[in-house]
Design an enzyme around this catalytic site. Structure first.
Site, PDB file in Angstrom:
ATOM      1  N   PRO A 156       0.839  -1.197   0.000  1.00  0.00           N
ATOM      2  CG  PRO A 156      -0.602  -1.501   1.784  1.00  0.00           C
ATOM      3  CD  PRO A 156       0.661  -2.002   1.187  1.00  0.00           C
ATOM      4  CG  HIS A 157       2.112   2.778  -3.262  1.00  0.00           C
ATOM      5  ND1 HIS A 157       1.819   1.471  -3.567  1.00  0.00           N
ATOM      6  CD2 HIS A 157       1.942   3.480  -4.404  1.00  0.00           C
ATOM      7  CE1 HIS A 157       1.486   1.387  -4.841  1.00  0.00           C
ATOM      8  NE2 HIS A 157       1.549   2.591  -5.370  1.00  0.00           N
ATOM      9  CB  ALA A 158      -0.930   7.247  -0.555  1.00  0.00           C
TER      10      ALA A 158
END
Length: 152
Positions: free
Chosen positions: A66-68
């Site tokens: 998960p990344h942002a």
């Protein structure tokens, strides 16, 4: 890129008892907040959820990344979480996830974002790395093993 430089031992959480993807995303946001990396954990959580809704970050082999990109991040930050039990993650291969490597990146740092994702991917492909994470019970020792793996 050496992932260990972005992943101090206090950013490693082993055998976390998280029950589903939403709990993982909330844990990531709250952990970044608790570590002083971000102030507004709700905005980070929203950014992670929005990214996940575009396409799952479950890349296969039990790994989720998960990344942002978010204005909440002043610097890039990485977490490594091994889960007590694999959970559904809508992964590309359909398999559940038991290793999560999460990152947040300042909003305008797209090149750094891509370089870090490539570094994480490369680390995950190293022989024995995934099993080492799955078997680890001590975050400091795991960090040492990651260092040794990257120095190879």
């Amino acid at each position: 890129m050496k992932i260990r430089t972005l992943l101090p031992p206090e950013h490693i959480f082993l055998k976390a008892g998280l029950e589903d993807k939403q709990a993982v995303l909330r844990f990531i946001a709250d952990s970044f907040g608790g570590l002083g990396v971000v102030r507004n954990t709700d905005n980070v959580h929203k950014a992670l959820k929005t990214r996940e809704e575009m396409m799952s970050t479950g890349i296969g082999n039990g790994i989720g990344i998960p990344h942002a990109l978010t204005p909440e991040a002043e610097d890039i930050a990485v977490l490594l979480i091994s889960l007590a039990h694999p959970i559904p993650f809508d992964s590309l291969d359909g398999a559940p996830v038991d290793i999560v490597i999460a990152l947040i990146v300042p909003q305008n740092e797209t090149t750094l974002h891509l370089r870090t994702l490539a570094g994480i991917s490369g680390l995950c492909k190293r022989p024995g790395f995934l099993e080492m994470v799955r078997q680890s019970r001590d975050s400091r020792l795991l960090w040492e093993n990651i260092r040794n793996t990257e120095d190879g």
